[in-house]
Enzyme design. Structure first.
Site, PDB file in Angstrom:
ATOM      1  N   LYS A 197     -37.817 -18.533  49.287  1.00 47.90           N
ATOM      2  CA  LYS A 197     -36.414 -19.046  49.495  1.00 47.90           C
ATOM      3  C   LYS A 197     -35.519 -18.361  49.362  1.00 47.90           C
ATOM      4  O   LYS A 197     -36.109 -17.381  48.393  1.00 47.90           O
ATOM      5  CB  LYS A 197     -36.318 -20.466  48.890  1.00 47.90           C
ATOM      6  CG  LYS A 197     -34.938 -20.761  48.754  1.00 47.90           C
ATOM      7  CD  LYS A 197     -34.763 -22.138  47.724  1.00 47.90           C
ATOM      8  CE  LYS A 197     -34.697 -21.669  46.507  1.00 47.90           C
ATOM      9  NZ  LYS A 197     -33.560 -22.296  45.685  1.00 47.90           N
ATOM     10  N   LYS A 243     -30.574 -15.889  43.719  1.00 44.65           N
ATOM     11  CA  LYS A 243     -29.432 -15.148  43.724  1.00 44.65           C
ATOM     12  C   LYS A 243     -30.644 -14.554  42.658  1.00 44.65           C
ATOM     13  O   LYS A 243     -30.401 -13.227  42.081  1.00 44.65           O
ATOM     14  CB  LYS A 243     -28.612 -15.602  42.896  1.00 44.65           C
ATOM     15  CG  LYS A 243     -28.989 -17.290  42.040  1.00 44.65           C
ATOM     16  CD  LYS A 243     -27.331 -17.010  41.808  1.00 44.65           C
ATOM     17  CE  LYS A 243     -26.238 -18.586  42.443  1.00 44.65           C
ATOM     18  NZ  LYS A 243     -27.622 -19.642  41.594  1.00 44.65           N
ATOM     19  N   LYS A 302     -40.575 -21.784  38.584  1.00 49.24           N
ATOM     20  CA  LYS A 302     -40.051 -21.399  37.724  1.00 49.24           C
ATOM     21  C   LYS A 302     -41.222 -21.252  36.196  1.00 49.24           C
ATOM     22  O   LYS A 302     -40.688 -19.594  35.262  1.00 49.24           O
ATOM     23  CB  LYS A 302     -38.363 -21.952  37.649  1.00 49.24           C
ATOM     24  CG  LYS A 302     -37.923 -21.378  38.316  1.00 49.24           C
ATOM     25  CD  LYS A 302     -36.059 -21.654  37.771  1.00 49.24           C
ATOM     26  CE  LYS A 302     -35.417 -21.832  39.394  1.00 49.24           C
ATOM     27  NZ  LYS A 302     -33.906 -21.590  39.357  1.00 49.24           N
TER      28      LYS A 302
HETATM   29  N1  AQP Z   1     -32.104 -20.566  50.223  1.00 51.65           N
HETATM   30  C1  AQP Z   1     -31.464 -21.303  50.501  1.00 51.65           C
HETATM   31  N2  AQP Z   1     -30.864 -22.271  51.252  1.00 51.65           N
HETATM   32  C2  AQP Z   1     -30.758 -22.980  50.920  1.00 51.65           C
HETATM   33  N3  AQP Z   1     -30.184 -23.802  50.225  1.00 51.65           N
HETATM   34  C3  AQP Z   1     -29.832 -22.926  49.005  1.00 51.65           C
HETATM   35  N4  AQP Z   1     -29.472 -23.105  48.078  1.00 51.65           N
HETATM   36  C4  AQP Z   1     -29.830 -22.471  47.157  1.00 51.65           C
HETATM   37  N5  AQP Z   1     -30.615 -21.123  47.905  1.00 51.65           N
HETATM   38  C5  AQP Z   1     -30.214 -22.132  49.232  1.00 51.65           C
HETATM   39  C6  AQP Z   1     -28.437 -24.380  47.095  1.00 51.65           C
HETATM   40  O1  AQP Z   1     -27.329 -24.171  46.794  1.00 51.65           O
HETATM   41  C7  AQP Z   1     -27.186 -25.261  45.500  1.00 51.65           C
HETATM   42  C8  AQP Z   1     -26.709 -24.304  44.202  1.00 51.65           C
HETATM   43  O2  AQP Z   1     -28.339 -23.451  43.991  1.00 51.65           O
HETATM   44  P1  AQP Z   1     -28.298 -23.189  42.574  1.00 51.65           P
HETATM   45  O3  AQP Z   1     -27.280 -22.127  42.204  1.00 51.65           O
HETATM   46  O4  AQP Z   1     -28.135 -24.333  41.756  1.00 51.65           O
HETATM   47  O5  AQP Z   1     -30.052 -23.446  42.377  1.00 51.65           O
HETATM   48  P2  AQP Z   1     -31.042 -22.281  43.564  1.00 51.65           P
HETATM   49  O6  AQP Z   1     -31.170 -23.736  44.243  1.00 51.65           O
HETATM   50  O7  AQP Z   1     -32.259 -22.018  42.146  1.00 51.65           O
HETATM   51  O8  AQP Z   1     -30.646 -21.371  43.834  1.00 51.65           O
HETATM   52  P3  AQP Z   1     -30.861 -19.889  43.749  1.00 51.65           P
HETATM   53  O9  AQP Z   1     -30.104 -18.855  44.088  1.00 51.65           O
HETATM   54  O10 AQP Z   1     -32.291 -19.959  44.061  1.00 51.65           O
HETATM   55  O11 AQP Z   1     -31.126 -19.791  41.862  1.00 51.65           O
HETATM   56  P4  AQP Z   1     -32.006 -19.395  41.262  1.00 51.65           P
HETATM   57  O12 AQP Z   1     -32.389 -18.018  41.549  1.00 51.65           O
HETATM   58  O13 AQP Z   1     -30.761 -18.646  39.514  1.00 51.65           O
HETATM   59  O14 AQP Z   1     -32.799 -20.819  41.014  1.00 51.65           O
HETATM   60  C9  AQP Z   1     -27.924 -26.135  45.949  1.00 51.65           C
HETATM   61  O15 AQP Z   1     -27.681 -27.318  46.770  1.00 51.65           O
HETATM   62  C10 AQP Z   1     -29.230 -25.357  47.067  1.00 51.65           C
HETATM   63  O16 AQP Z   1     -29.920 -26.079  47.458  1.00 51.65           O
END
Ligand code: AQP
Length: 338
Positions: A200, A203, A117
């Protein structure tokens, strides 16, 4: 080792709309663990985490309410689970400060999420983004949580949470914080981008076509799956045949997770199919599973005051667990007046 109440904690950032990755990797398991009845379950919209990168204030408010609606629509019942947003329970940030003083700079520097990040411009990243894993450890340990269901990407942060608990216990000669177990299970612990099988699904990916949002309508879901990147080969009949085919593996894993079966079983049915046949079957399945959630989310979003009431009630319940843990932590550390 002290005996701890079996308790689950997990969180999701309101940093955008919920994706299929969040749903399959995390939320679906949150619901199972709630319904099994073996654990107290505590689920959180981690808004303090979201602001480690810039969030428009109005969008953050909306995303937090929409995430709460998503939790409930997916099956989290506020009368069975504690459901709240992180900033309403000050103990998270207070314990995080203590953990900032326990964790070491080198531990944080090794975190792959920080490296991904912050990228090449780490001097310009926020201090909060660097300290993110210490706040996450506080989120978990302020409830003495024993189990944390997460996607694969959070595994390293959970190892760090255990390191912080162990170091705190050793430094102060206590047996106070549990060594929390990650729960990373199923076919979709790492759902990949629909545009790039090496990334991955996220969002905050700039391309909306890379992800399925829980608020997407049926046509949008079908279109995104139809346009998902794949290779020209037919599906294999064995999972070994998915080696070196990350996009094909991703679609098979998504199908398996949505239909609550295994990739082996999916390939037993669809091995030999071309993507021109498999993608419409996957789109139908995804619409079938996600449309009821999206409809219920829209209904809940019509009454933001009710969502705020649920979050305030959850925050009060959360504080009942968190406040005594923080008080005891302050006593252990030697704070006067704790
Ligand atoms: N692609 C994924 N596959 C499986 N699990 C996922 N998680 C996120 N993306 C995937 C799981 O969702 C939970 C919440 O995640 P988060 O919102 O706290 O942060 P993140 O992992 O950083 O998710 P994003 O969507 O990628 O958010 P941004 O883009 O804001 O960084 C966690 O349990 C995560 O493992």
């Amino acid at each position: 080792m002290a005996a701890f109440t079996p308790r689950v904690f997990s969180g999701i950032q309101p940093s955008g709309g919920l994706t299929l990755g969040n749903y399959l990797g995390a939320m679906k398991r949150f619901v199972t663990m709630q319904d099994e009845g073996k654990f107290e379950t505590v689920y959180c919209m981690v808004d303090l985490h979201a602001i480690t990168v810039w969030q428009d204030p109005a969008a953050l408010t909306r995303a937090t309410r929409e995430l709460c609606a998503g939790f409930i629509a997916a099956g989290i019942d506020p009368s069975k689970s504690i459901l709240f947003n992180q900033s309403q329970v000050a103990e998270h940030a207070q314990l995080a400060w203590i953990f900032n003083c326990v964790a070491r700079m080198g531990w944080m520097q090794r975190m792959t999420q920080w490296k991904d990040k912050a990228g090449k411009n780490s001097q310009n990243a926020s201090l909060g983004l660097f300290a993110y894993p210490a706040l996450m450890a506080a989120d978990i340990l302020v409830y003495h949580a024993t189990h944390v269901p997460v996607g694969e990407d959070q595994k390293q942060h959970l190892e760090l949470t255990r390191d912080i608990a162990i170091k705190f216990n050793n430094d102060f000669g206590v047996d106070f914080f549990p060594e929390t177990e990650p729960v990373i299970e199923g076919a979709a612990t790492r759902v990949m981008s629909l545009r790039d099988g090496s990334k991955k699904m996220s969002k905050s990916d700039p391309s909306d076509m890379s992800r399925i949002n829980l608020t997407d309508d049926a046509d949008t879901i079908a279109q995104k799956i139809r346009k998902a990147r794949t290779d020209p080969e037919a599906l294999p009949s064995e999972v070994d045949g998915l080696d070196e085919r990350p996009e094909a593996r991703n679609l098979v894993n998504i199908y398996a997770a949505l239909s609550e079966t295994t990739p082996e079983a999916v390939l037993a049915d669809h091995g030999g199919s071309q993507f021109s046949a498999f993608k419409p079957a996957l789109a139908d399945l995804a619409v079938d599973k996600l449309a009821p959630i999206s409809t219920e989310m829209s209904r809940l979003m019509e009454d933001p005051a009710e969502i705020d009431r649920i979050l305030a009630q959850g925050a009060a319940q959360a504080r009942e667990i968190a406040a005594p843990v923080l008080k005891k932590t302050y006593e252990i550390v030697g704070m006067v007046g704790a």
